[in-house]
Scaffold this active site. Structure first.
Site, mmCIF file in Angstrom:
data_model
loop_
_atom_site.group_PDB
_atom_site.id
_atom_site.type_symbol
_atom_site.label_atom_id
_atom_site.label_comp_id
_atom_site.label_asym_id
_atom_site.label_seq_id
_atom_site.Cartn_x
_atom_site.Cartn_y
_atom_site.Cartn_z
ATOM 1 N N GLU A 164 67.202 -21.109 -17.133
ATOM 2 C CA GLU A 164 68.403 -20.893 -17.956
ATOM 3 C C GLU A 164 68.081 -20.854 -19.452
ATOM 4 O O GLU A 164 68.783 -21.452 -20.267
ATOM 5 C CB GLU A 164 69.434 -21.992 -17.663
ATOM 6 N N GLU B 37 71.881 -19.652 -8.409
ATOM 7 C CA GLU B 37 72.680 -20.863 -8.239
ATOM 8 C C GLU B 37 74.140 -20.483 -8.008
ATOM 9 O O GLU B 37 74.805 -20.000 -8.918
ATOM 10 C CB GLU B 37 72.581 -21.783 -9.469
#
Length: 704
Positions: free
Chosen positions: A278, A352
């Protein structure tokens, strides 16, 4: 993953433009019309036609032991992009399990339940801070045996997606970065700052050497790539997932070059490796992600490389030559359009899909509707989107593992990482599990494995601690204190071979001869004492208190607790714990400190065995250790500690740190694995910060 605040519904101007001008790019995304799915609560959801049922029985690490190709994105002209695995069309049905959050004795149970639910892949992070607690000292033993976990997954018929960081977020202390990095006052984490990348290089030298044998062998993969470059193995033809792509489509199969398929002796089940985590939400150094990409490739990573970001940060997080994947809370077509803008004509993977969320102390327990989870996964399958459920099984933040958030107020992540996941913290089935299993079973061409039995739970007799040891009596059993003219923060204490202290508590002592206004910068919270009398508390938003006037000099004691370093956002740069500046009374700096490290390791408790414990008094205040015996039967079972009358502290069973408890909630029980219990008698120790309770109870049901 990180706090939900980063997944705001607000759209940046770049995202708005991308969505506005790219409808044609994404016009082929919509699912093909299909029959309706006959599941309770999901009657309106699309279901793949019988010709598209999945059969991965021959696509497992053991069955496909001669594979020479890992997971690969294919983009055939005029056809929908897809992934292939060993020359077969493949869709990732992934679920996250973090080996370091699950007792090793239960790895097999959790992986079997993943397989029985219908998943084909397990995804896990690799925590740098746990594997290299001190510079150059690596720990891949016991519960941290990453290789054993990966190979066990292979035995279960599961593929593995590895997320080795170095930063992983994961609601773990400092996002998985070791705290000794913070000894450098100029350190800039997650950048190409020389001190950081040198440490990463040394860590990767060790870690990736362990990962490489768990992939495809080098020579096989290079031969395969040359063969594909010559036109071999045309991809994404088949309607059936799991069917060889060279078969049954009006022509002979492409002949494979001699020697490119060999026995899978060096290989393993890893099919993809994530570059960092991320980074788009951080994005402070354009050279950082390419540096990590090169670092992985140069050390022998040959499997598919991916990045992982939420939609808001995709444009900042992806890098050339690496497949971008997306993180999301629900099926959002606009997010997929943005992904198509970032990389056109590539198969989609959701790294995710958040099926729940984590909790912090003092907040409400978070849950997610199982029907929403089922509907989203149904859409993923119908749209041929590969996905990873985060979390399939969350596990537990044992010990001092937990991270923290800080959006104006520092809040530690609770001990339970139950996450409202598909399996509970203790490995029990949930409504989400059964909904997903029915869904996966409805699209599988073969029956799913039978359900593994539940791990039995028990409620044991209550424990009334019989002995206690005030913190002040413990000091003589600690290592010699650090003597310093000024306070030293936890990370810079000259202990542990120069690596400082990572977790736990630090006690600062100095003599004072007058009262007044005390000021100190503490991280994260502190109890302040005159001799053994508590005179107040300090924390981030309460940096001063009044010290009473005195007629003689007394010992000022400041006990500071590290409640977890922030694991997300730029604030990771400033996560030094303990006293982080001078301590003053009436603006006059105090000097001459004795500093005690309270890491509460197993060796610490071994030393306490020689201490003189006292009978527990009727009323007991202040920080102290409480000792009792938990009696179980000859076959110990999982249970949960219930500490109703206690305030705040940590619980230890047979030397295992179960984690933090607190009256703040929402968590009301601590998970105690039966695998950590002995038949009959078990030593239980509580470190209680404020005041003693009465009984330590157990229950067979968690309170989250």
């Amino acid at each position: 993953m990180g706090p939900r605040a980063r997944s705001s519904r607000r759209r940046s101007w770049t995202r708005a433009l991308a969505v506005a001008f790219l409808p044609l790019i994404f016009s082929g995304f919509a699912p093909r019309p299909r029959p309706k799915l006959g599941l309770p609560g999901a009657s309106a959801q699309p279901r793949p036609a019988p010709s598209s049922l999945f059969n991965w029985s021959h696509l497992t690490p053991l069955e496909l032991e001669d594979r020479a190709a890992g997971l690969e994105p294919q983009s055939p002209g005029g056809r929908k992009p897809c992934f292939t695995l060993g020359g077969h069309k493949f869709q990732v049905f992934g679920g996250s399990i973090h080996y370091f959050r699950v007792p090793r004795a239960y790895w097999g149970d959790r992986l079997r339940k993943l397989k029985a639910c219908g998943f084909n892949t397990v995804t896990t992070y690799v925590p740098w801070n746990l594997h290299e607690p001190e510079r150059g000292k690596f720990d891949f033993s016991g519960n941290l045996d990453m290789e054993a976990f990966v190979l066990l997954a292979a035995e279960m018929g599961l593929w593995v997606i590895l997320r080795p960081g170095p930063y992983i977020c994961s609601e773990i202390d400092l996002g998985g970065l070791p705290s000794w990095l913070l000894q450098d006052p100029k350190m800039v984490l997650r950048t190409t700052y020389s001190g950081f990348v040198k440490a990463v290089d040394k860590y990767f030298d060790h870690l990736i050497s362990r990962v490489v044998p768990l992939q495809v062998a080098w020579k096989d993969r290079l031969k395969y790539r040359r063969w594909r470059g010559q036109g071999g193995g045309e991809a994404c033809r088949g309607g059936k997932t799991g069917v060889p792509l060279s078969a049954g489509h009006g022509g002979p199969a492409q002949r494979e070059p001699d020697g490119w398929r060999r026995p899978y002796r060096r290989g393993g089940p890893i099919i993809a490796v994530q570059v960092e985590n991320e980074y788009g939400s951080f994005a402070e150094d354009r050279g950082y992600m390419p540096y990590l990409q090169k670092a992985l490739l140069e050390r022998g990573i040959v499997e598919l490389l991916v990045t992982s970001d939420d939609a808001e940060n995709l444009l900042k997080g992806h890098i050339k030559g690496v497949l971008a994947t997306i993180n999301m809370n629900s099926f959002q077509e606009s997010d997929f359009k943005l992904l198509s803008y970032v990389q056109s004509n590539k198969p989609i993977m959701v790294m995710e899909f958040w099926v729940g969320w984590f909790d912090t102390w003092g907040s409400e327990h978070k849950v997610k509707n199982p029907k929403d989870v089922e509907e989203t996964v149904t859409k993923f399958i119908a749209s041929e989107i590969s996905f990873n459920v985060y979390m399939f099984h969350g596990g537990t933040n044992f010990g001092f593992m937990n991270g923290a958030t800080d959006f104006g107020i520092h809040r530690g992540v609770v001990t339970s990482y139950d996450y409202d996941a598909v399996l509970t913290e203790a490995g029990d089935y949930t409504e989400k599990y059964f909904k997903l299993r029915r869904l996966f079973g409805s699209v599988s061409a073969i029956p799913l494995p039978p359900l593994p039995e539940l791990t039995p739970k028990a409620e044991y007799p209550s424990v009334k601690p019989s002995l206690y040891l005030p913190l002040w009596d413990v000091l003589q059993y600690l290592n010699e204190p650090v003597m310093s003219n000024t306070p030293v923060n936890m990370e810079n204490l000259p202990i542990n071979g120069g690596n400082g202290q990572s977790y736990g508590f630090v006690l600062y002592e100095t003599s004072i001869c007058s009262g007044g206004s005390l000021r100190a910068d503490v991280h994260d919270t502190a109890q302040v004492f005159l001799n053994e009398i508590n005179i107040g508390h300090l924390h981030d938003h309460a940096k001063t208190l009044t010290v009473p006037t005195m007629t003689r000099c007394q010992l000022l004691r400041i006990l500071v607790e590290n409640q977890g370093r922030v694991n997300f956002s730029w604030k990771i740069q400033d996560q030094r714990k303990g006293l982080t500046g001078s301590v003053t009374i009436n603006n006059m700096p105090l000097q001459g400190f004795a500093i005690y490290s309270l890491e509460m390791t197993m060796s610490f408790f071994e030393r306490l065995r020689s201490a003189t414990w006292r009978p527990v008094p009727k009323a007991c205040l202040g920080p102290a250790f409480y000792l009792g015996t938990l009696k179980v039967d000859s076959s110990p079972k999982d249970t949960f500690l219930r500490l109703r009358t206690w305030n705040s502290g940590f619980a230890f069973i047979n030397g295992h740190n179960l984690g933090r408890y607190s009256i703040m909630g929402p968590q009301g029980t601590l998970y105690l694995p039966g695998a950590w219990l002995h038949p009959e008698d078990n030593e239980i120790i509580l470190f209680e910060k404020r005041k003693c309770g009465s009984y330590i109870q157990t229950t067979d049901e968690p309170v989250l």
